[in-house]
Design a protein around this motif. Structure first.
Motif, PDB file in Angstrom:
ATOM      1  N   ILE A 171     -14.209 -11.187  21.810  1.00  0.00           N
ATOM      2  CA  ILE A 171     -13.096 -10.290  21.476  1.00  0.00           C
ATOM      3  C   ILE A 171     -11.987 -11.082  20.789  1.00  0.00           C
ATOM      4  N   LEU A 172     -11.620 -12.223  21.380  1.00  0.00           N
ATOM      5  CA  LEU A 172     -10.570 -13.062  20.775  1.00  0.00           C
ATOM      6  C   LEU A 172     -10.976 -13.536  19.390  1.00  0.00           C
TER       7      LEU A 172
ATOM      8  N   PHE B 228     -15.054 -11.887  26.344  1.00  0.00           N
ATOM      9  CA  PHE B 228     -13.650 -12.075  25.988  1.00  0.00           C
ATOM     10  C   PHE B 228     -13.511 -13.103  24.861  1.00  0.00           C
ATOM     11  N   GLU B 229     -14.325 -14.136  24.906  1.00  0.00           N
ATOM     12  CA  GLU B 229     -14.323 -15.111  23.803  1.00  0.00           C
ATOM     13  C   GLU B 229     -14.620 -14.394  22.483  1.00  0.00           C
TER      14      GLU B 229
ATOM     15  N   ARG C  51     -17.978 -11.616  31.439  1.00  0.00           N
ATOM     16  CA  ARG C  51     -16.627 -11.225  31.014  1.00  0.00           C
ATOM     17  C   ARG C  51     -15.968 -12.309  30.185  1.00  0.00           C
ATOM     18  N   LEU C  52     -16.296 -13.563  30.521  1.00  0.00           N
ATOM     19  CA  LEU C  52     -15.735 -14.666  29.747  1.00  0.00           C
ATOM     20  C   LEU C  52     -16.363 -14.724  28.354  1.00  0.00           C
ATOM     21  N   HIS C  53     -17.689 -14.655  28.297  1.00  0.00           N
ATOM     22  CA  HIS C  53     -18.373 -14.670  26.998  1.00  0.00           C
ATOM     23  C   HIS C  53     -17.902 -13.503  26.114  1.00  0.00           C
TER      24      HIS C  53
END
Lengths: 383, 383
Positions: free
Chosen positions: B202-203, B199-200, B195-197
């Motif tokens: 996506i941002l 989200f990075e 989810r972090l990867h």
């Protein structure tokens, strides 16, 4: 509560005698912001130079509620020193015995000359025109500060994380000026993974619609670019399970709608807000200068040596003693990186001690678990 | 050289009977681009549905030099099928015995209706207004394609990587329509690190100066945002040492000056150019839709089940057989993720076989090392 401390400012260089940087850049006179703790003894033999981490400051101990000229970036979370756990009377770095100096890096945003400082000729912030700084440049200007104090030889240089790179380069460029070297969770030469993570962060900032090459001080700063950069690095500092646990106590912020994506996940929302908090206290241009320095770091090159053996031969000849700490759960500077450093030190027959601490806190352990480091640091400093 | 193949188009839904999405979105009639290989037998019992990876396409086998309406995104590197190694006469998925279908995901950029498609009412690309798609939505529309072929029950669903999530949801939402399930290097529920990867990434896209919420088709696309997103994910697909080795044969591109940062490092230059190559063949809005789908993936929720046990009870009752592959060096879908899936399958007493392959190629092993997978796949499909 700790005692109040005050930031001092040291000036060096001038338009006639500018600070010349290895990369070709030139700064016509600079300011270094620093703090000190303890008393310098009569023969000036009890000084320790401490180097801070990527996003840290020179304010390691005590309470400092304002720094001249820094303004809003000096957020409340910075007021307490970052290494309170390790520096003080009777602590690992004992202020009853030692005189400790810590300076904000050149290019920094907490009082040292940096991209946000006013260019003396244009009257505007340096911004994009602020040059690239290397580790060798940092230690060069730090020796000017030592000269100002009349300190010939340091009892020790100490650096955790990126500070360890600066400590290493200080000790190898000025071997006669350093007796002991303590590096914690740091490296010898950037790995492929370091360079990739750092490059991701560079791209994140440079591609921000507000970055404008670094000339953003008249306008909005590159908010989400720096948020993303912080997010990318944050995951390497802290154990992810620990972050998730904290995130679970958080609530999803209702304003977390980006351009298209709506943040519905608690963990993503938490990471976004940590990033936004960071942006309030740090300047994107400074971030870029420091990660550029880190990304290009190779101790042999920074020391103008031919090989690691040549580099550390200097440490052996100077009779330096080294203490190298690894953290087994470190995903920022991996234990393999300290092992490489130690291998080079041993090949050059330098007196080195290598200690691995076991922790579930990841890279940030050096901030959080003083007991893991204190006995060896005291012992090395006390000899 | 492989035979030429052609992409077909299947239409479903209409303004009167729109495709309704779980997230509230609605699409007034959609197109699915797909290809097939082998022959459907008389009782339509030999069909296999294959699901592609995040940035893949429905063109798994053969040579296809152009897809109607796709234009420039169908770059030369896409012309050869992505799973040539695994599908063909006598191969793991034997085209002499099976009829294989692979469709581009809804929201895709290779012929299925996606953000770059023309909105029938406005006459302009959907862009920002193209809705969020879930895994359950994908399998729903894929059943329409099966109905079109008159296929009741599939001999198997097969999915590597993100395709494995879709295979899982297909098998658990339509248990009676699937006999065998083969998932390779995939997961059950996104982890914190996923989810972090994601989200990075996506941002990185959303913050690009050209993104404009997704309405960029009249103008420059969000180039560096998608480059950065690809870079962030690329490192999880391939062993970093292997990338570095390739990068060493590369030269630093002279045009690698970003806004401020000059790329001097060979590895960074290589990664940047891999990213730029990717941007030529993929649409940022599609990338965002697929990683949004992935980021929110939880098999239990996608299957509208109460618990994993309830979900897989359906697989057991349908008499499904499952084959789950792990790759020991996978940093994209970690072996722990398949272990979690297998644990749930076993708790529900589903007939499951879990195979770990040992590879130094990381996640991409499923594309590169057919021998590691072929014997078990043939054996399961052949029973």
């Amino acid at each position: 509560m700790s005692a109040e401390t005050r930031t001092h400012f040291f000036e060096t260089g001038s338009p006639d005698e500018p600070v010349r940087l290895r990369d070709g850049g030139m700064l016509p006179g600079i300011t270094l912001a620093y703090e000190t703790w303890g008393e310098l003894n009569e023969d000036r033999s009890n000084a320790i130079f401490l180097f801070h981490a990527l996003s840290g400051s020179h304010h390691a101990v005590g309470v400092n509620t304002a720094i001249d000229g820094v303004g809003e970036l000096w957020q409340a979370e910075m007021h307490e020193g970052w290494w309170e756990t390790m520096i003080g009377p009777g602590k690992a770095i004992d202020t009853d015995r030692f005189f400790i100096v810590c300076a904000n890096y050149l290019g920094g945003c907490y009082g040292s000359t940096g991209p946000g400082s006013i260019h003396p000729e244009t009257g505007k912030p340096w911004g994009a025109s602020f040059p690239s700084i290397s580790a060798a440049d940092q230690v060069e200007v730090f020796t000017h500060l030592l000269d100002h104090f009349g300190i010939g030889t340091l009892h020790a240089v100490v650096g955790p994380s990126v500070g360890g790179l600066i400590a290493l380069t200080f000790a190898t460029r000025f071997p006669a000026r350093v007796k002991n070297v303590i590096v914690i969770a740091s490296g010898y030469k950037t790995t492929v993974l370091n360079r990739l993570h750092l490059f991701e962060q560079i791209l994140a900032i440079e591609n921000d619609p507000h970055f404008n090459g670094g000339d953003y001080y008249d306008d909005a700063p590159p908010l989400y670019g720096l948020v993303l950069a912080r997010m990318i690095s944050h995951k390497t500092f802290v154990h992810l399970d620990a972050i998730e646990k904290r995130a679970r106590q958080d609530i999803v912020q209702p304003d977390d709608v980006l351009a298209w994506y709506r943040v519905r996940d608690q963990f993503q929302s938490y990471m976004l807000h940590q990033g936004k908090k960071f942006v309030k206290r740090f300047d994107a241009n400074t971030y870029l200068r420091i990660i550029d320095m880190w990304s290009r770091y190779d101790a042999t090159q920074e020391g103008d040596a031919e090989t690691p053996r040549d580099l550390f031969e200097r440490a052996r000849l100077a009779g330096q003693k080294w203490l190298v700490f690894s953290i087994d759960s470190d995903f920022c500077f991996f234990p393999e990186e300290q092992a490489e450093l130690v291998k080079h030190l041993e090949e050059a027959k330098v007196d080195v001690m290598h200690i691995s601490v076991h922790s579930d806190k990841g890279h940030d352990s050096f901030l959080l678990e003083p007991d893991l480091y204190t006995p060896h640091i005291s012992w090395v400093l006390g000899k």
